[in-house]
Structures are given as C-alpha cells and as structure tokens.
Design a protein around this motif. Structure first.
Motif, mmCIF file in Angstrom:
data_model
loop_
_atom_site.group_PDB
_atom_site.id
_atom_site.type_symbol
_atom_site.label_atom_id
_atom_site.label_comp_id
_atom_site.label_asym_id
_atom_site.label_seq_id
_atom_site.Cartn_x
_atom_site.Cartn_y
_atom_site.Cartn_z
ATOM 1 N N PHE A 247 0.858 -1.184 0.000
ATOM 2 C CA PHE A 247 0.000 0.000 0.000
ATOM 3 C C PHE A 247 0.897 1.238 0.000
ATOM 4 O O PHE A 247 1.649 1.469 0.951
ATOM 5 N N HIS A 248 0.805 2.024 -1.057
ATOM 6 C CA HIS A 248 1.669 3.196 -1.213
ATOM 7 C C HIS A 248 0.960 4.427 -0.649
ATOM 8 O O HIS A 248 -0.028 4.897 -1.221
ATOM 9 N N LEU A 249 1.487 4.951 0.455
ATOM 10 C CA LEU A 249 0.923 6.138 1.080
ATOM 11 C C LEU A 249 1.075 7.353 0.161
ATOM 12 O O LEU A 249 2.091 7.507 -0.523
ATOM 13 N N TRP A 250 0.084 8.206 0.194
ATOM 14 C CA TRP A 250 0.107 9.405 -0.650
ATOM 15 C C TRP A 250 1.235 10.346 -0.242
ATOM 16 O O TRP A 250 1.583 10.480 0.944
ATOM 17 N N HIS A 251 1.814 11.005 -1.243
ATOM 18 C CA HIS A 251 2.775 12.090 -0.983
ATOM 19 C C HIS A 251 2.779 13.012 -2.182
ATOM 20 O O HIS A 251 2.355 12.635 -3.287
ATOM 21 N N LYS A 252 3.260 14.211 -1.967
ATOM 22 C CA LYS A 252 3.407 15.137 -3.083
ATOM 23 C C LYS A 252 4.458 14.594 -4.037
ATOM 24 O O LYS A 252 5.446 13.995 -3.620
ATOM 25 N N GLU A 253 4.217 14.784 -5.322
ATOM 26 C CA GLU A 253 5.145 14.272 -6.325
ATOM 27 C C GLU A 253 6.491 14.987 -6.230
ATOM 28 O O GLU A 253 6.558 16.205 -6.044
ATOM 29 N N ASN A 254 7.577 14.191 -6.340
ATOM 30 C CA ASN A 254 8.903 14.782 -6.408
ATOM 31 C C ASN A 254 9.064 15.532 -7.730
ATOM 32 O O ASN A 254 8.402 15.222 -8.729
ATOM 33 N N THR A 255 9.945 16.515 -7.720
ATOM 34 C CA THR A 255 10.216 17.230 -8.961
ATOM 35 C C THR A 255 10.785 16.273 -9.998
ATOM 36 O O THR A 255 11.620 15.424 -9.686
ATOM 37 N N ARG A 256 10.314 16.403 -11.222
ATOM 38 C CA ARG A 256 10.717 15.476 -12.277
ATOM 39 C C ARG A 256 11.499 16.183 -13.375
ATOM 40 O O ARG A 256 11.449 15.794 -14.546
ATOM 41 N N THR A 257 12.262 17.184 -12.986
ATOM 42 C CA THR A 257 13.005 17.966 -13.973
ATOM 43 C C THR A 257 14.074 17.145 -14.675
ATOM 44 O O THR A 257 14.504 17.502 -15.773
ATOM 45 N N THR A 258 14.526 16.058 -14.048
ATOM 46 C CA THR A 258 15.574 15.247 -14.658
ATOM 47 C C THR A 258 15.018 14.055 -15.438
ATOM 48 O O THR A 258 15.787 13.295 -16.029
ATOM 49 N N GLU A 259 13.695 13.891 -15.451
ATOM 50 C CA GLU A 259 13.121 12.684 -16.051
ATOM 51 C C GLU A 259 13.494 12.532 -17.517
ATOM 52 O O GLU A 259 13.891 11.440 -17.957
ATOM 53 N N SER A 260 13.363 13.597 -18.297
ATOM 54 C CA SER A 260 13.622 13.488 -19.737
ATOM 55 C C SER A 260 15.067 13.086 -20.004
ATOM 56 O O SER A 260 15.333 12.208 -20.837
ATOM 57 N N ALA A 261 16.008 13.713 -19.296
ATOM 58 C CA ALA A 261 17.420 13.387 -19.509
ATOM 59 C C ALA A 261 17.708 11.942 -19.118
ATOM 60 O O ALA A 261 18.422 11.227 -19.834
ATOM 61 N N ASN A 262 17.152 11.497 -17.982
ATOM 62 C CA ASN A 262 17.380 10.125 -17.541
ATOM 63 C C ASN A 262 16.724 9.123 -18.486
ATOM 64 O O ASN A 262 17.270 8.049 -18.745
ATOM 65 N N ARG A 263 15.556 9.473 -18.981
ATOM 66 C CA ARG A 263 14.882 8.580 -19.936
ATOM 67 C C ARG A 263 15.707 8.437 -21.217
ATOM 68 O O ARG A 263 15.841 7.328 -21.760
#
Length: 293
Positions: A247-263
């Motif tokens: 069960f994954h407790l709710w939290h605010k989303e982390n910043t995803r500014t690096t997602e595109s580069a990592n992808r």
C-alpha cells in the motif's frame, strides 16, 4: 518447481527514505510484524534530518530490548546532496548481509506475509517485480499513526472495492493472492513496467552488474537502468503482483526535472551492450556516510 537449495537464506529488506519519519515508522512497524523471521531491515536514508534518525533509533532500541529473537535494524545515512536514490540503495546493500535483496520504499506498507511471499517467489535467474496500490491523500491521513499496515491488511476485498469506487485506491484486484506458477515468468523485460519501490533481486546478480548506477541523478529511471542491465546479464523478470502487493501512502510528487534526460540515457543504453554501473556498489565505503546498528 523451485528446489530448497534455490530458496533464499537471510533476506535483506532495503527501505529507502527521506524526511518522512511518520510513514517510515509505519513501514518499520509493518516489517517487524512479518510472518517470516529470517530477515534484516536496512533503512537507506538519503540525508534525512534528525527526526528520522530518532525514529529509527526508537525501533532499534525496542528490538534490543526484545526478549525473543530480534530483527536487526541498520540505519545507513548519507549526506543530503539532492535526490540520490541509486547511491543510497547501494549503501543499503553494502551494509546488508542477506543473499537476497528486497527493495522497498519508506512510504510503501507491506502486508504481514510480504517477506514470506517474496521468499516463495524468489527463483534463481529471475528478479521479482512487485507492484503497489496507490492510496489517496484522504485515506493516507486516516491511516497514519494508527498501525496503518495492520488496518489496511485486515480489510477484505469488498472494503477495497469500496475504496476504489470512492477514489481512494487506484486498483484492488492484485490484493488477491495467486500461486507461484510459470505464468509469472515474463518473456520480455519491459524497463518501463518495473518499480524499485517493490523489487526482489539476488545479491549475486546485483553485485554482478555493480548495483544501481549512481551517475543517474535526480528523479527517474535509475530503476529502469538496472533492470535493463540485469536483463542483458541474463536475469529474467518474474511478476510479483497478486502476491507481494504493498500500500503506497500518498505524498506530493517529487520534482521530475531530470526525467527526460534520464529517460534518454535509458533509451541510449537499450542500444548498447553495457551491463555494469559506471559508479556503483564496488565504490563503497565513502566518507559522507554514517551507519548505526
């Protein structure tokens, strides 16, 4: 059929966390209430403040005062230098002793048979990718501080169907349990379908690819990278859904500014033959770390 010689001995549960002692306390409580008894807990802390250290310390003290057999709890802390999930997981593995590793996020509540079910699914030549039920902010607030995992685990499927209809859970069917059969073996490893918040890997396989690659910094796709490298090393994927759900407790989303580069890096590696992390498990220990037992 899996033979006894292929079953894990000591299991190390690597719990990643960062400045969320309320959720971590619920996860630790749930891990200390497992039906399995041959495992250890490594809190892999990505630079949390003293509140998390104090929370882990209370659980360590409680285990030291246990009259029966206690479960070891190790707090592995690294300095706060941004989102370094790969590094802190490697640190957790470095501090561990198990021959089988389960990676669990510090806001994912395991059910009482979580370790036992991972043990059952562990199979030489495979990694086991579990999944999660995402809980809403409202349901998370109602559970925190009230033995959350126990409350959630005791609820039947009809309760969870109601929560799904109310928008408090994103899915419920994987909470049902299905046996360990060949249908769990995937023909292909899809890197974008595996999450490191609930992932089982043999220690020998993890070490063979040098663990997580710490050149992946910031949020995103470090888990996809290790899965690709394990697959290239010859490790197949095995599904843990309908058995190891958390069960994954709710939290605010982390910043995803690096997602595109990592992808882009992951997609580039899909076209390469690399199996080894550039910076990984073999680069330990380091100076900016603190380990308490």
């Amino acid at each position: 059929m899996k033979t006894a010689m292929n079953a894990p001995g000591l299991i190390s549960v690597i719990v990643t966390t960062y400045n969320r002692p309320d959720a971590l306390s619920e996860v630790l409580s749930a891990l200390l209430d497992q039906t399995d008894s041959h495992y250890e807990i490594i809190v892999a802390d990505d630079g949390s403040r003293d509140e998390t250290l104090a929370a882990v310390g209370r659980f360590q003290q409680m285990q030291r005062q246990t009259s029966g057999k206690s479960i070891p709890i190790i707090h592995a802390w690294q300095s706060d230098d941004g989102f370094r999930a790969s590094a802190v997981r490697n640190l957790g593995v470095y501090c561990s002793a198990g021959d089988y590793l389960i990676f669990l996020d510090g806001d994912c509540l395991p059910r009482p048979d979580y370790v036992a079910r991972h043990r059952t699914l562990a199979e030489v030549g495979f990694m086991v990718s579990g999944s999660r039920v995402l809980l809403s902010e409202r349901l998370t607030a109602a559970l925190l501080g009230k033995h959350a995992a126990m409350q959630a685990s005791r609820r039947g499927i009809f309760y969870w169907l109601g929560q799904r209809l109310a928008g408090n859970a994103n899915k419920v069917l994987p909470l049902l349990t299905l046996p360990d059969t060949a249908w769990r073996h995937y023909r292909k490893v899809r890197w974008n379908r595996i999450k490191s918040c609930n992932l089982g890997i043999w220690r020998s396989d993890y070490a063979a690819v040098n663990g997580f690659d710490e050149t992946f910094v910031g949020w995103g796709h470090e888990d996809a990278d290790i899965v690709l490298r394990l697959a290239r090393f010859g490790i197949r994927r095995k599904g843990g859904a309908f058995s190891t759900e958390v069960f994954h407790l709710w939290h605010k989303e982390n910043t995803r500014t690096t997602e595109s580069a990592n992808r882009l890096r992951v997609e580039e590696r899909m076209r390469s033959g690399v199996t080894q992390a550039e910076v990984g498990l073999r680069d330990y220990p380091r100076e900016d770390q603190r380990i308490t037992r």
